[in-house]
Design an enzyme around this catalytic site. Structure first.
Site, PDB file in Angstrom:
ATOM      1  N   GLN A  75       0.842  -1.199   0.000  1.00 38.59           N
ATOM      2  CA  GLN A  75       0.000   0.000   0.000  1.00 38.59           C
ATOM      3  C   GLN A  75       0.877   1.249   0.000  1.00 38.59           C
ATOM      4  OE1 GLN A  75      -3.629  -0.436   2.791  1.00 38.59           O
ATOM      5  NE2 GLN A  75      -2.091  -1.773   3.635  1.00 38.59           N
ATOM      6  N   ASN A  76       2.183   1.059   0.140  1.00 41.63           N
ATOM      7  CA  ASN A  76       3.081   2.206   0.248  1.00 41.63           C
ATOM      8  C   ASN A  76       3.428   2.767  -1.128  1.00 41.63           C
ATOM      9  OD1 ASN A  76       3.001   1.725   2.953  1.00 41.63           O
ATOM     10  ND2 ASN A  76       4.902   0.565   3.014  1.00 41.63           N
ATOM     11  N   ASP A  84       6.172   4.845  -1.528  1.00 37.64           N
ATOM     12  CA  ASP A  84       7.493   5.464  -1.380  1.00 37.64           C
ATOM     13  C   ASP A  84       8.639   4.724  -2.080  1.00 37.64           C
ATOM     14  OD1 ASP A  84       7.950   3.240   0.256  1.00 37.64           O
ATOM     15  OD2 ASP A  84       7.488   4.349   2.073  1.00 37.64           O
ATOM     16  N   HIS A  94      -1.422   1.633  -4.393  1.00 34.55           N
ATOM     17  CA  HIS A  94      -1.761   3.057  -4.299  1.00 34.55           C
ATOM     18  C   HIS A  94      -0.845   3.929  -5.148  1.00 34.55           C
ATOM     19  CE1 HIS A  94      -3.889   2.072  -0.245  1.00 34.55           C
ATOM     20  NE2 HIS A  94      -4.576   1.712  -1.287  1.00 34.55           N
ATOM     21  N   CYS A 136       0.766  11.512 -17.941  1.00 34.99           N
ATOM     22  CA  CYS A 136       0.057  12.562 -18.672  1.00 34.99           C
ATOM     23  C   CYS A 136      -1.332  12.016 -18.969  1.00 34.99           C
ATOM     24  CB  CYS A 136       0.775  12.938 -19.975  1.00 34.99           C
ATOM     25  SG  CYS A 136      -0.186  14.126 -20.948  1.00 34.99           S
ATOM     26  N   THR A 174       0.335  -3.184   8.491  1.00 34.43           N
ATOM     27  CA  THR A 174      -0.902  -2.542   8.028  1.00 34.43           C
ATOM     28  C   THR A 174      -1.980  -2.719   9.091  1.00 34.43           C
ATOM     29  OG1 THR A 174      -2.629  -2.537   6.331  1.00 34.43           O
ATOM     30  CG2 THR A 174      -1.428  -4.605   6.605  1.00 34.43           C
ATOM     31  N   ALA A 189       8.758  -5.114  12.051  1.00 35.24           N
ATOM     32  CA  ALA A 189       9.139  -5.856  10.842  1.00 35.24           C
ATOM     33  C   ALA A 189      10.652  -6.097  10.789  1.00 35.24           C
ATOM     34  CB  ALA A 189       8.691  -5.077   9.607  1.00 35.24           C
TER      35      ALA A 189
HETATM   36  P1  NAD Z   1      -1.789   2.416   8.910  1.00 34.36           P
HETATM   37  O1  NAD Z   1      -1.089   3.714   9.180  1.00 34.36           O
HETATM   38  O2  NAD Z   1      -3.260   2.381   8.969  1.00 34.36           O
HETATM   39  O3  NAD Z   1      -1.228   1.310   9.907  1.00 34.36           O
HETATM   40  C1  NAD Z   1       0.139   1.126  10.125  1.00 34.36           C
HETATM   41  C2  NAD Z   1       0.311  -0.168  10.863  1.00 34.36           C
HETATM   42  O4  NAD Z   1       1.695  -0.421  10.976  1.00 34.36           O
HETATM   43  C3  NAD Z   1      -0.266  -0.177  12.274  1.00 34.36           C
HETATM   44  O5  NAD Z   1      -1.046  -1.335  12.443  1.00 34.36           O
HETATM   45  C4  NAD Z   1       0.982  -0.230  13.170  1.00 34.36           C
HETATM   46  O6  NAD Z   1       0.751  -0.942  14.367  1.00 34.36           O
HETATM   47  C5  NAD Z   1       1.962  -0.950  12.264  1.00 34.36           C
HETATM   48  N1  NAD Z   1       3.374  -0.736  12.539  1.00 34.36           N
HETATM   49  C6  NAD Z   1       3.981   0.368  13.027  1.00 34.36           C
HETATM   50  N2  NAD Z   1       5.309   0.180  13.098  1.00 34.36           N
HETATM   51  C7  NAD Z   1       5.547  -1.071  12.634  1.00 34.36           C
HETATM   52  C8  NAD Z   1       6.728  -1.840  12.448  1.00 34.36           C
HETATM   53  N3  NAD Z   1       7.924  -1.357  12.780  1.00 34.36           N
HETATM   54  N4  NAD Z   1       6.610  -3.084  11.937  1.00 34.36           N
HETATM   55  C9  NAD Z   1       5.394  -3.594  11.612  1.00 34.36           C
HETATM   56  N5  NAD Z   1       4.253  -2.898  11.770  1.00 34.36           N
HETATM   57  C10 NAD Z   1       4.322  -1.652  12.258  1.00 34.36           C
HETATM   58  O7  NAD Z   1      -1.215   1.930   7.499  1.00 34.36           O
HETATM   59  P2  NAD Z   1      -1.898   1.181   6.303  1.00 34.36           P
HETATM   60  O8  NAD Z   1      -2.702   0.029   6.798  1.00 34.36           O
HETATM   61  O9  NAD Z   1      -0.797   0.935   5.336  1.00 34.36           O
HETATM   62  O10 NAD Z   1      -2.919   2.215   5.668  1.00 34.36           O
HETATM   63  C11 NAD Z   1      -2.614   3.570   5.561  1.00 34.36           C
HETATM   64  C12 NAD Z   1      -2.773   4.161   4.173  1.00 34.36           C
HETATM   65  O11 NAD Z   1      -1.853   5.251   4.039  1.00 34.36           O
HETATM   66  C13 NAD Z   1      -2.447   3.259   3.056  1.00 34.36           C
HETATM   67  O12 NAD Z   1      -3.424   3.500   2.121  1.00 34.36           O
HETATM   68  C14 NAD Z   1      -1.076   3.715   2.504  1.00 34.36           C
HETATM   69  O13 NAD Z   1      -1.102   3.754   1.103  1.00 34.36           O
HETATM   70  C15 NAD Z   1      -0.945   5.102   2.955  1.00 34.36           C
HETATM   71  N6  NAD Z   1       0.422   5.471   3.427  1.00 34.36           N
HETATM   72  C16 NAD Z   1       1.561   5.193   2.726  1.00 34.36           C
HETATM   73  C17 NAD Z   1       2.813   5.547   3.255  1.00 34.36           C
HETATM   74  C18 NAD Z   1       4.089   5.254   2.514  1.00 34.36           C
HETATM   75  O14 NAD Z   1       4.109   5.153   1.305  1.00 34.36           O
HETATM   76  N7  NAD Z   1       5.195   5.097   3.235  1.00 34.36           N
HETATM   77  C19 NAD Z   1       2.899   6.180   4.474  1.00 34.36           C
HETATM   78  C20 NAD Z   1       1.723   6.453   5.141  1.00 34.36           C
HETATM   79  C21 NAD Z   1       0.486   6.086   4.612  1.00 34.36           C
END
Ligand code: NAD
Length: 236
Positions: A97-98, A100, A115, A123, A183, A226
């Site tokens: 879902q990231n 980055d 995402h 474009c 997640t 992780a």
């Molecule tokens: P979320 O923010 O809802 O949940 C993050 C989860 O990660 C939590 O359950 C938390 O307990 C867990 N967590 C925190 N630190 C951790 C670690 N060290 N190891 C394992 N787990 C850990 O995130 P989501 O479920 O991905 O949903 C958020 C939305 O925001 C998504 O749609 C995503 O695309 C977007 N998003 C992306 C980024 C990115 O690209 N880096 C950053 C923020 C949000």
């Protein structure tokens, strides 16, 4: 901590499914969590189609900053474990879902980005999508055809790309080992993925310091970060 490692050789198709927590451990700011981006910025002004149509420069400035923030961070040991597994097992896929690009920076391939990515631009008029990886700033903000380019990201109110969703669904419904990492399991359709994997008979595990909304249905929950858990779970 003593935990039994998972023998990856006993599985035919493996999917690692990652969320914001995977990157948060590298230092990439989360969106909603403590110190999250949406506490500082109003997404309606920076992360939706309407905002881009109204003020593309402002939206580009915001996304250039996201790229710069991501470049200050580096993949951690958890990313490295997944890359090492991919190097020896071609049947390992990542669905994330990231946006980055941290998995690719760790050397991973076969990453399905639900995402989108801050490292791609498109474009809408000419209908192309390209990688833009050179610097923290997007290389160009306007296409040669004269229209504004658009970061290839799923913003608020956007539909997910149907081809990407199909790829993810296919990978997850075919896998026999599904590992969900970092997640919270509340954003759809991602929130349904553990259930999808389970329904086709996969072993499902979760790695998260705080068990997610979907933790009740998985076979094992490894409560921890992780970067600490993945090296314990997999011999690479
Ligand atoms: P979320 O923010 O809802 O949940 C993050 C989860 O990660 C939590 O359950 C938390 O307990 C867990 N967590 C925190 N630190 C951790 C670690 N060290 N190891 C394992 N787990 C850990 O995130 P989501 O479920 O991905 O949903 C958020 C939305 O925001 C998504 O749609 C995503 O695309 C977007 N998003 C992306 C980024 C990115 O690209 N880096 C950053 C923020 C949000």
């Amino acid at each position: 901590m003593k935990i039994d490692s998972i023998n990856i050789d006993s599985f035919k198709q493996i999917v690692f499914f990652t969320g914001a927590g995977m990157s948060a451990e590298s230092g990439v700011p989360t969106y909603r969590g403590e110190g999250g981006v949406w506490h500082e910025y109003n997404w309606q002004e920076y992360a939706c189609q309407e905002a881009w149509e109204l003020n593309p420069e402002k939206v580009f400035d915001f996304h250039d900053l996201r790229r710069a923030e991501a470049l200050k961070c580096f993949p951690h040991k958890g990313h490295d474990v997944i890359t090492a597994l991919q190097n020896t097992h071609p049947n390992v896929l990542i669905v994330t879902q990231n946006i980055d690009g941290m998995h690719q920076r760790a050397g991973s391939e076969n990453v399905i980005e639900l995402h989108g990515s801050i490292w791609r631009i498109r474009c809408e008029k000419e209908g192309w999508v390209k990688e833009d990886l050179i610097t923290s700033n997007f290389e160009k903000r306007k296409c040669d055809c004269g229209t504004w380019l658009r970061p290839d990201i799923i913003w608020f109110s956007d539909m997910l790309n149907p081809d990407t969703v199909q790829q993810a669904n296919e990978a997850i419904s075919k896998c026999d080992l599904f590992i969900s990492i970092g997640t919270s399991g509340v954003v759809w359709p991602a929130a349904g993925y553990p259930q999808l994997a389970k329904s086709t008979g996969a072993m499902c595990v979760e790695v998260n310091p705080e068990p997610s909304e979907q933790a009740w249905m998985v076979d094992d929950v490894y409560k921890g970060k992780a970067g600490e858990m993945l090296p314990l779970l997999f011999d690479v």
